[in-house]
Design a protein around this motif. Structure first.
Motif, PDB file in Angstrom:
ATOM      1  N   GLY A 343      32.478  20.630  60.401  1.00 40.87           N
ATOM      2  CA  GLY A 343      33.873  20.611  59.991  1.00 40.87           C
ATOM      3  C   GLY A 343      34.597  21.845  60.482  1.00 40.87           C
ATOM      4  N   HIS A 344      35.924  21.819  60.340  1.00 39.63           N
ATOM      5  CA  HIS A 344      36.711  22.978  60.726  1.00 39.63           C
ATOM      6  C   HIS A 344      37.979  23.022  59.892  1.00 39.63           C
ATOM      7  CE1 HIS A 344      38.479  20.286  64.186  1.00 39.63           C
ATOM      8  NE2 HIS A 344      38.906  19.924  63.005  1.00 39.63           N
ATOM      9  N   ALA A 345      38.575  24.218  59.835  1.00 35.34           N
ATOM     10  CA  ALA A 345      39.794  24.410  59.056  1.00 35.34           C
ATOM     11  C   ALA A 345      40.606  25.533  59.672  1.00 35.34           C
ATOM     12  CB  ALA A 345      39.460  24.742  57.600  1.00 35.34           C
ATOM     13  N   SER A 346      41.918  25.449  59.493  1.00 36.85           N
ATOM     14  CA  SER A 346      42.823  26.467  60.024  1.00 36.85           C
ATOM     15  C   SER A 346      44.049  26.547  59.128  1.00 36.85           C
ATOM     16  CB  SER A 346      43.233  26.113  61.454  1.00 36.85           C
ATOM     17  OG  SER A 346      44.268  26.961  61.913  1.00 36.85           O
ATOM     18  N   ALA A 347      44.501  27.760  58.856  1.00 38.67           N
ATOM     19  CA  ALA A 347      45.699  27.919  58.022  1.00 38.67           C
ATOM     20  C   ALA A 347      46.407  29.215  58.391  1.00 38.67           C
ATOM     21  CB  ALA A 347      45.332  27.929  56.541  1.00 38.67           C
ATOM     22  N   THR A 348      47.730  29.153  58.439  1.00 34.52           N
ATOM     23  CA  THR A 348      48.573  30.320  58.672  1.00 34.52           C
ATOM     24  C   THR A 348      49.731  30.263  57.690  1.00 34.52           C
ATOM     25  OG1 THR A 348      48.016  30.397  61.031  1.00 34.52           O
ATOM     26  CG2 THR A 348      50.007  31.558  60.331  1.00 34.52           C
ATOM     27  N   GLY A 349      49.954  31.347  56.946  1.00 30.64           N
ATOM     28  CA  GLY A 349      51.033  31.297  55.966  1.00 30.64           C
ATOM     29  C   GLY A 349      51.334  32.651  55.359  1.00 30.64           C
ATOM     30  N   ARG A 350      52.305  32.625  54.421  1.00 30.57           N
ATOM     31  CA  ARG A 350      52.713  33.828  53.713  1.00 30.57           C
ATOM     32  C   ARG A 350      51.905  33.963  52.430  1.00 30.57           C
ATOM     33  NH1 ARG A 350      57.798  35.425  55.815  1.00 30.57           N
ATOM     34  NH2 ARG A 350      57.511  37.283  54.552  1.00 30.57           N
ATOM     35  N   PHE A 351      52.351  34.799  51.535  1.00 31.95           N
ATOM     36  CA  PHE A 351      51.639  35.045  50.290  1.00 31.95           C
ATOM     37  C   PHE A 351      51.672  33.834  49.370  1.00 31.95           C
ATOM     38  CE2 PHE A 351      52.736  39.320  51.676  1.00 31.95           C
ATOM     39  CZ  PHE A 351      51.528  39.975  51.476  1.00 31.95           C
ATOM     40  N   ASP A 352      50.636  33.752  48.547  1.00 23.53           N
ATOM     41  CA  ASP A 352      50.577  32.734  47.509  1.00 23.53           C
ATOM     42  C   ASP A 352      51.369  33.241  46.306  1.00 23.53           C
ATOM     43  OD1 ASP A 352      49.843  31.117  45.300  1.00 23.53           O
ATOM     44  OD2 ASP A 352      47.954  30.590  46.259  1.00 23.53           O
ATOM     45  N   ASP A 353      52.449  32.542  45.954  1.00 22.59           N
ATOM     46  CA  ASP A 353      53.303  32.987  44.851  1.00 22.59           C
ATOM     47  C   ASP A 353      52.551  33.044  43.522  1.00 22.59           C
ATOM     48  OD1 ASP A 353      55.476  33.301  46.505  1.00 22.59           O
ATOM     49  OD2 ASP A 353      56.240  31.262  46.165  1.00 22.59           O
ATOM     50  N   GLU A 354      51.602  32.132  43.325  1.00 24.47           N
ATOM     51  CA  GLU A 354      50.849  32.135  42.077  1.00 24.47           C
ATOM     52  C   GLU A 354      49.977  33.382  41.956  1.00 24.47           C
ATOM     53  OE1 GLU A 354      48.660  28.564  41.505  1.00 24.47           O
ATOM     54  OE2 GLU A 354      50.434  27.279  41.420  1.00 24.47           O
ATOM     55  N   GLN A 355      49.381  33.815  43.072  1.00 23.30           N
ATOM     56  CA  GLN A 355      48.604  35.050  43.042  1.00 23.30           C
ATOM     57  C   GLN A 355      49.470  36.243  42.687  1.00 23.30           C
ATOM     58  OE1 GLN A 355      46.857  35.000  47.003  1.00 23.30           O
ATOM     59  NE2 GLN A 355      44.859  34.477  46.154  1.00 23.30           N
ATOM     60  N   LEU A 356      50.644  36.309  43.314  1.00 20.63           N
ATOM     61  CA  LEU A 356      51.547  37.418  43.034  1.00 20.63           C
ATOM     62  C   LEU A 356      52.014  37.398  41.585  1.00 20.63           C
ATOM     63  CD1 LEU A 356      53.715  37.422  46.288  1.00 20.63           C
ATOM     64  CD2 LEU A 356      51.801  38.923  45.727  1.00 20.63           C
ATOM     65  N   PHE A 357      52.341  36.231  41.068  1.00 21.07           N
ATOM     66  CA  PHE A 357      52.792  36.111  39.682  1.00 21.07           C
ATOM     67  C   PHE A 357      51.691  36.560  38.723  1.00 21.07           C
ATOM     68  CE2 PHE A 357      53.056  33.704  35.719  1.00 21.07           C
ATOM     69  CZ  PHE A 357      54.316  34.069  35.283  1.00 21.07           C
ATOM     70  N   TYR A 358      50.443  36.153  39.012  1.00 20.12           N
ATOM     71  CA  TYR A 358      49.320  36.521  38.145  1.00 20.12           C
ATOM     72  C   TYR A 358      49.171  38.037  38.074  1.00 20.12           C
ATOM     73  CZ  TYR A 358      44.511  37.086  36.517  1.00 20.12           C
ATOM     74  OH  TYR A 358      43.401  37.463  35.827  1.00 20.12           O
ATOM     75  N   LEU A 359      49.229  38.706  39.229  1.00 21.97           N
ATOM     76  CA  LEU A 359      49.073  40.153  39.250  1.00 21.97           C
ATOM     77  C   LEU A 359      50.244  40.857  38.570  1.00 21.97           C
ATOM     78  CD1 LEU A 359      47.743  40.525  42.902  1.00 21.97           C
ATOM     79  CD2 LEU A 359      46.431  40.862  40.805  1.00 21.97           C
ATOM     80  N   GLN A 360      51.476  40.369  38.815  1.00 20.31           N
ATOM     81  CA  GLN A 360      52.644  40.996  38.203  1.00 20.31           C
ATOM     82  C   GLN A 360      52.652  40.796  36.690  1.00 20.31           C
ATOM     83  OE1 GLN A 360      55.361  39.314  41.566  1.00 20.31           O
ATOM     84  NE2 GLN A 360      56.548  40.896  40.519  1.00 20.31           N
ATOM     85  N   SER A 361      52.093  39.690  36.241  1.00 22.44           N
ATOM     86  CA  SER A 361      52.062  39.439  34.791  1.00 22.44           C
ATOM     87  C   SER A 361      51.136  40.415  34.068  1.00 22.44           C
ATOM     88  CB  SER A 361      51.607  37.996  34.517  1.00 22.44           C
ATOM     89  OG  SER A 361      50.239  37.814  34.850  1.00 22.44           O
ATOM     90  N   ARG A 362      50.318  41.120  34.825  1.00 18.84           N
ATOM     91  CA  ARG A 362      49.420  42.120  34.245  1.00 18.84           C
ATOM     92  C   ARG A 362      49.891  43.546  34.521  1.00 18.84           C
ATOM     93  NH1 ARG A 362      47.698  37.589  33.774  1.00 18.84           N
ATOM     94  NH2 ARG A 362      45.831  36.959  32.626  1.00 18.84           N
ATOM     95  N   GLY A 363      51.187  43.685  34.790  1.00 21.29           N
ATOM     96  CA  GLY A 363      51.790  44.997  34.889  1.00 21.29           C
ATOM     97  C   GLY A 363      51.743  45.644  36.255  1.00 21.29           C
ATOM     98  N   ILE A 364      51.309  44.914  37.276  1.00 18.94           N
ATOM     99  CA  ILE A 364      51.244  45.461  38.627  1.00 18.94           C
ATOM    100  C   ILE A 364      52.573  45.203  39.326  1.00 18.94           C
ATOM    101  CG2 ILE A 364      50.056  45.313  40.856  1.00 18.94           C
ATOM    102  CD1 ILE A 364      47.580  44.397  39.345  1.00 18.94           C
TER     103      ILE A 364
END
Length: 408
Positions: A343-364
């Motif tokens: 198999g193979h996979a490829s992806a190009t993109g910007r930041f994951d908003d959910e990851q950023l929200f999770y970190l910011q919700s913890r005061g970062i």
């Protein structure tokens, strides 16, 4: 003619193979209305190969192997004369590892692979002596070979890394300073050998490197091949790995961080020849700044004799700013139905908003959250290197990149 001379002719000057397959191959026939007789190459392994630069047409940028590259910026390496003399290097000591200059008649030259494009062939035609790294002994060992004084004139180089049967080692190729370099690296693994080869590109800002790595892996042997590209103007490192022995295994890893104006390219080829072979390919990169460009092409060929193959390749790119471009092209050819998986996979993109929200919700803060995401994204490859001092140094290099990066 001596046996050594015969080997030299066989390994360095083979008769040119046909550039195109015949019309009878694969049952393909030319169009009745064209009568041009042109039949395109049908499989990755059928590409034309030669050690003579004159056997290749001039590079135009329209060729499949060059269409993503800024060919006008390195015509001196594809068409010009190269300095093939020996160069200065430093190397750390390790028991069971020798480093020597060897002549073009060395029997190992040409056994791991042959050039498929003009820059590689130009270097092969020109080099005077090859730098041979020979690994013996079952005890695990590590060496670092460093180059930093190659200069700004066009240069050719040839390196052999041979891991004798049952040997175990890590070889780090460290590149710094100025360079305009076209080179070939041959990696040869004997049966049951375990070898890690890490090539680190931290060239000066104007450096250009075109490198072709060829590897052949024996029975039950394992190769981990890692490409780390951080510095240089144009860096193109193309590994081609041939799983020639039953039970052979390879893991190909890549890490790159392209800044404004940088072109970082890697064309990966995994050739499953023998049965019960395994390959894993993971390349990850980040891009920031106007004109930052990365190219990843992943070719996997599972041949008709490679029953029981287990293969997977992936490329991930994280875009940190506007004005960048990442090309990602995975290709998979399967010529047998008896495989474990592919198999193979490829992806190009910007930041994951959910990851950023999770970190910011913890005061970062948002800015630090973005940097944490980049660190985690690239650290997946760094932590697989297996050399703690090098891992620490690469973590520091990534931190330095992020310190001057406006992550948005």
């Amino acid at each position: 003619m001596s046996a050594a001379s015969a080997r030299t002719q066989a390994s360095t000057k083979p008769a040119p193979s046909p550039a195109l397959p015949t019309a009878e191959q694969h049952g393909i026939k030319e169009h009745s209305d064209g009568r041009f007789g042109y039949v395109p190459v049908q499989t990755r392994s059928a590409r034309f190969k030669s050690v003579n630069a004159a056997d290749f047409a001039a590079v135009t940028g329209r060729e499949a192997v060059w269409k993503y590259s800024p060919v006008a910026r390195f015509t001196d390496l594809t068409a010009g004369e190269l300095d093939g003399s020996t160069y200065e290097y430093t190397v750390t000591d390790a028991p069971g590892v020798t480093v020597d200059w060897v002549g073009r008649d060395d029997a190992r030259i040409g056994t791991a692979g042959l050039p498929e494009e003009r820059a590689s062939a130009n270097a092969w035609t020109t080099f005077e002596r090859a730098l041979a790294i020979t690994v013996t002994g079952e005890d695990e060992k590590e060496i670092t070979l460093s180059r930093a004084n190659l200069g700004s004139a066009p240069r050719a180089a040839h390196t052999i890394i041979e891991a004798r049967p049952f040997s175990h080692a890590t070889v780090i190729l460290q590149n710094n300073g100025d360079a305009r370099l076209s080179e070939n690296v041959e990696i040869i693994l004997g049966d049951s050998a375990n070898l890690t080869v890490i090539t680190v590109q931290e060239w000066n800002a104007d450096a250009v490197q075109l490198a072709s790595h060829f590897a052949t892996i024996g029975r039950d042997a394992r190769l981990k091949h890692i490409v780390v590209s951080l510095g240089g103007s144009i860096v193109r490192v193309n590994p081609a790995v041939h799983l020639a022995g039953p039970g052979s295994d390879t893991e190909l890893l890549g890490l790159y961080f392209a800044d404004a104006g940088q072109h970082l390219e890697q064309q990966v080829y995994v050739d499953h020849i023998a049965p019960h072979t395994r390959s894993r390919v993971t390349y990850k990169g980040a891009l920031q700044g106007a004109g930052a460009r990365t190219v990843w092409i992943g070719d996997v060929l599972i041949g008709p004799g490679a029953s029981g193959t287990d293969s997977y390749e992936q490329n991930r790119n994280l875009v940190l700013s506007e004005g960048t471009r990442a090309d990602s092209v995975p290709n998979l050819e399967i010529e047998t139905g008896d495989i474990l998986g592919a198999g193979h996979a490829s992806a190009t993109g910007r930041f994951d908003d959910e990851q950023l929200f999770y970190l910011q919700s913890r005061g970062i803060t948002e800015d630090e959250a973005r940097r944490l995401v980049v660190r985690g994204f690239l650290s997946e490859v760094v932590q697989k290197i297996g050399s703690r001092p090098l891992e620490d140094r690469l973590h520091a290099a990534i931190e330095a990149e992020l310190a001057v990066t406006e992550v948005r």
